[in-house]
Design a protein around this motif. Structure first.
Motif, mmCIF file in Angstrom:
data_model
loop_
_atom_site.group_PDB
_atom_site.id
_atom_site.type_symbol
_atom_site.label_atom_id
_atom_site.label_comp_id
_atom_site.label_asym_id
_atom_site.label_seq_id
_atom_site.Cartn_x
_atom_site.Cartn_y
_atom_site.Cartn_z
ATOM 1 N N VAL A 1 0.837 -1.202 0.000
ATOM 2 C CA VAL A 1 0.000 0.000 0.000
ATOM 3 C C VAL A 1 0.875 1.257 0.000
ATOM 4 N N TRP A 2 1.870 1.299 0.887
ATOM 5 C CA TRP A 2 2.772 2.455 0.954
ATOM 6 C C TRP A 2 3.514 2.662 -0.368
ATOM 7 N N SER A 3 4.100 1.573 -0.863
ATOM 8 C CA SER A 3 4.928 1.696 -2.071
ATOM 9 C C SER A 3 4.093 2.154 -3.262
ATOM 10 N N VAL A 4 2.948 1.504 -3.456
ATOM 11 C CA VAL A 4 2.094 1.892 -4.575
ATOM 12 C C VAL A 4 1.601 3.326 -4.391
ATOM 13 N N GLY A 5 1.246 3.649 -3.142
ATOM 14 C CA GLY A 5 0.779 5.016 -2.853
ATOM 15 C C GLY A 5 1.842 6.052 -3.224
ATOM 16 N N ILE A 6 3.062 5.822 -2.758
ATOM 17 C CA ILE A 6 4.163 6.757 -3.042
ATOM 18 C C ILE A 6 4.394 6.846 -4.552
ATOM 19 N N LEU A 7 4.353 5.684 -5.198
ATOM 20 C CA LEU A 7 4.594 5.624 -6.642
ATOM 21 C C LEU A 7 3.540 6.417 -7.421
ATOM 22 N N VAL A 8 2.291 6.180 -7.071
ATOM 23 C CA VAL A 8 1.192 6.820 -7.802
ATOM 24 C C VAL A 8 1.246 8.340 -7.668
ATOM 25 N N VAL A 9 1.677 8.812 -6.497
ATOM 26 C CA VAL A 9 1.754 10.256 -6.301
ATOM 27 C C VAL A 9 3.039 10.830 -6.903
ATOM 28 N N SER A 10 4.171 10.161 -6.627
ATOM 29 C CA SER A 10 5.441 10.814 -6.967
ATOM 30 C C SER A 10 5.801 10.719 -8.454
ATOM 31 N N MET A 11 5.315 9.679 -9.139
ATOM 32 C CA MET A 11 5.668 9.560 -10.550
ATOM 33 C C MET A 11 5.127 10.737 -11.373
ATOM 34 N N PRO A 12 3.812 10.971 -11.337
ATOM 35 C CA PRO A 12 3.326 12.116 -12.116
ATOM 36 C C PRO A 12 3.829 13.453 -11.572
ATOM 37 N N LEU A 13 4.009 13.524 -10.245
ATOM 38 C CA LEU A 13 4.481 14.785 -9.662
ATOM 39 C C LEU A 13 5.902 15.091 -10.138
ATOM 40 N N ALA A 14 6.753 14.067 -10.122
ATOM 41 C CA ALA A 14 8.135 14.246 -10.588
ATOM 42 C C ALA A 14 8.146 14.683 -12.051
ATOM 43 N N ALA A 15 7.322 14.013 -12.860
ATOM 44 C CA ALA A 15 7.274 14.339 -14.281
ATOM 45 C C ALA A 15 6.812 15.777 -14.499
ATOM 46 N N TRP A 16 5.788 16.161 -13.736
ATOM 47 C CA TRP A 16 5.240 17.513 -13.882
ATOM 48 C C TRP A 16 6.260 18.570 -13.442
ATOM 49 N N LEU A 17 6.880 18.334 -12.279
ATOM 50 C CA LEU A 17 7.869 19.285 -11.768
ATOM 51 C C LEU A 17 9.062 19.406 -12.719
ATOM 52 N N PHE A 18 9.458 18.256 -13.258
ATOM 53 C CA PHE A 18 10.593 18.234 -14.178
ATOM 54 C C PHE A 18 10.285 19.073 -15.417
ATOM 55 N N LYS A 19 9.098 18.883 -15.953
ATOM 56 C CA LYS A 19 8.671 19.627 -17.132
ATOM 57 C C LYS A 19 8.638 21.125 -16.838
ATOM 58 N N ARG A 20 8.083 21.445 -15.656
ATOM 59 C CA ARG A 20 7.926 22.844 -15.304
ATOM 60 C C ARG A 20 9.283 23.509 -15.089
ATOM 61 N N LYS A 21 10.152 22.801 -14.384
ATOM 62 C CA LYS A 21 11.467 23.364 -14.074
ATOM 63 C C LYS A 21 12.276 23.618 -15.341
ATOM 64 N N THR A 22 12.196 22.652 -16.279
ATOM 65 C CA THR A 22 13.036 22.773 -17.464
ATOM 66 C C THR A 22 12.459 23.743 -18.482
ATOM 67 N N ALA A 23 11.223 24.149 -18.314
ATOM 68 C CA ALA A 23 10.610 25.058 -19.293
ATOM 69 C C ALA A 23 10.780 26.518 -18.905
ATOM 70 N N GLN A 24 11.713 26.813 -18.005
ATOM 71 C CA GLN A 24 11.890 28.206 -17.591
ATOM 72 C C GLN A 24 12.964 28.914 -18.403
#
Lengths: 320, 266
Positions: free
Chosen positions: B243-266
């Motif tokens: 439950v913990w691992s899947v929970g962390i994965l489901v939240v952090s994967m899209p969040l990491a991708a989104w943050l990465f996109k946002r950071k690099t588009a500056q």
């Protein structure tokens, strides 16, 4: 699309970071197969413009089309036709030169065989064959830049952006780079180059856009820009003060400045052939002999100085 | 131009997959060529294992026989947790150097850069784990694992590592510097692994610490791994780890991708 259409067409680009207005309505158009230099001092907005044109950054306002594709809506199509060489050599330090090339080729979705063949070709062309198997960490600055440019050419993109390709290079590497860039143009690529070196723009570009403070302040060929600043000048040096004084009487209004210490006087010339001959005829008719003469053409430095009202910074070795 | 270039004509999905493979290869090459890090991968877990067994082995009474039997699950999970932080460092390094701009100007999948680091981290952690188990066997670890339990163990550890690597990718994106990443991951991972069942039974801890230790993901993970390795009671440890691992994965994967996109588009 006809052959003469603009391959790069940016209209009304604006970009601000808070109250810092980096671009304030910049237009950039580059015809197929030509090279345009974006010339300006540090902070003029050159890199921001290139980042917008190469899909890395979104403009606040304005539109950009590359080969007819919109950089925002069709970013992926744009990325297939562009090659970008940025200011910092964007190559992988841990990989070898060859591995960098093949990797980027694969990311352009070349087949493995194509990527490998093209990598060998570029290593040859950029004189990197001996270093191809070494990790990039061991490369010199000039080698890195060459590899960086080679990497951006792996899929032979028809549109190439070069953001200050020679900043920080020693004079020899710079000449090598110029030769390479000229060869790209001969092969038919459309190139946009940014530079703070006036001689670089003069040497390489068909068209020059001078930007400062996020605005285009002048545009044209190197020749046109030079003519804006004024005409050629003929500087005459005499043997003695009597000669100088006699010449000043004869030439009268044509003189723009005289210098008694150097025994020189300068006249403006519009038509080089006619005006030089006329001046010399007038002097010889009055039996005034000259010691030496020289024609001065305005340099782009003069252009820059007169357009921006600022002295260009010293050749910017360490600028970022 | 002598070479005739051939571009692959495949679906977007296949090409995106191939982009990720290219980037996994890149990140894995980084790991193999980074000799210091590679030595760490092998020797740090062995050192921990030997030191902890030698130092605490006599002092700590544990269920399930010798301390090494108890300890190995803890050391494995701790090493994986620390190991996953190399994703953060790799991401921060990429962002610091101009290479992300290069990747973004290519017609490649945006996520491939992160995928490359996360998956290669999984490989490295896998090697670490194998090294630890072998070293454990040498100094007296005696597991009771059935073939099916080995599979469960591999799946559980892989899931845990992936989730932490994606979490760590977020840190790599938001951190201001590579040094910042090291500091940040240290203050997060260190308490999580020590205030857990990795090295001692949490019932020996003070009340407030015990409540924390018994209910945090690392403890669940350690308990589940320990149960699979030496047959201690499983309880609901496996369930909570997943439950913990899947929970962390489901939240952090899209969040990491989104943050990465946002950071690099500056």
């Amino acid at each position: 699309m006809s052959k003469n259409d603009y391959v790069i067409e940016a209209i009304g680009l604006e970009k601000s970071y808070g109250s810092n207005h980096v671009l304030q309505g910049v237009d950039v158009k580059v015809r197929r197969g030509s090279m345009l230099a974006l010339l300006g001092p540090n902070g003029a907005g050159k890199t921001t413009t290139v980042r917008i044109l190469s899909t890395l950054l979104k403009a606040d306002a304005g539109s950009v089309h590359i080969e007819g594709f919109d950089v925002v809506a069709d970013a992926d199509d744009v990325r297939k036709v562009i090659g970008l060489t940025g200011q910092s050599a964007a190559v992988d330090e841990m990989l070898t030169g060859r591995e960098n090339l093949v990797m980027m080729g694969r990311l352009y979705h070349l087949t493995k065989a194509s990527a490998k063949q093209r990598a060998e070709e570029l290593l040859e062309e950029f004189d990197l064959v001996d270093a191809a198997g070494r990790s990039v960490k061991t490369y010199s600055g000039g080698m890195r830049r060459r590899l960086d440019l080679a990497v951006s050419l792996i899929a032979t993109p028809p549109v190439i952006f070069l953001d200050e390709p020679t900043t920080g290079l020693d004079p020899r590497s710079r000449i090598t780079m110029w030769n390479i860039i000229n060869r790209l143009k001969e092969n038919g690529a459309t190139i946009l180059l940014t530079t703070q070196y006036l001689d670089e723009a003069d040497q390489l570009a068909d068209q020059i856009i001078v930007i400062d403070g996020g605005k285009v302040i002048a545009e044209g060929t190197a020749k046109e820009l030079k003519s804006k600043i004024g005409n050629d000048r003929l500087e005459l040096t005499f043997k003695d003060t009597q000669g100088l004084a006699a010449a000043e009487r004869v030439l009268g209004k044509a003189i723009v400045e005289s210098n008694k210490d150097d025994l020189t006087t300068t006249v403006l010339i519009v038509d080089t052939n006619k005006d030089v001959k006329k001046t010399l005829d007038m002097l010889s008719d009055s039996k005034i002999s000259i010691d030496s003469m020289a024609i001065h053409k305005p340099t782009l430095d003069d252009v820059f100085l007169s357009l921006t009202g600022k002295q260009k910074k010293d050749d910017g070795e360490e600028e970022k | 131009m002598a070479v005739k270039l051939v571009f692959r004509k495949q679906s977007k999905f296949i090409l995106a997959l191939s982009d990720s493979l290219v980037m996994i290869r890149r990140s894995t090459t980084h790991i193999i060529r980074n000799t210091d890090q590679l030595l760490g991968t092998f020797f740090q877990p062995i050192m921990f294992l030997v030191l902890f067994t030698a130092v605490f082995g006599g002092a700590i009474a544990t269920e399930g026989g010798s301390y090494i039997n108890f300890l190995l699950a803890g050391i494995i999970v701790q090493t994986l947790a620390f190991g996953s932080t190399t994703t953060a460092i790799a991401v921060a390094n990429d962002l610091k150097r101009g290479i992300v701009d290069r990747f973004r100007a290519l017609p490649m999948s945006n996520l491939a850069v992160l995928n490359g680091h996360v998956v290669s981290d999984l490989f490295r952690n896998g090697i670490s784990t194998v090294v630890m188990i072998i070293a454990g066997l040498v100094i007296g670890f005696r597991p009771t694992v059935s073939p099916l339990e080995w599979l469960a163990l591999i799946g559980l550890l892989a899931l845990f590592t992936l989730s932490l690597s994606w979490l760590s990718a977020i840190l790599g994106v938001v951190a201001k510097s590579v040094e910042g990443v090291q500091w940040l991951t240290f203050v997060i991972i260190f308490p999580l692994t020590f205030a857990s069942s990795a090295f001692v039974d949490p019932s020996t801890m003070s009340d407030w610490l015990r409540v924390f230790a018994e209910n945090q993901p690392v403890t669940h993970m350690v308990d589940a791994v320990r149960s699979l390795l030496i047959g201690t009671p499983m309880g609901d440890a496996a369930m909570w780890s997943i439950v913990w691992s899947v929970g962390i994965l489901v939240v952090s994967m899209p969040l990491a991708a989104w943050l990465f996109k946002r950071k690099t588009a500056q």
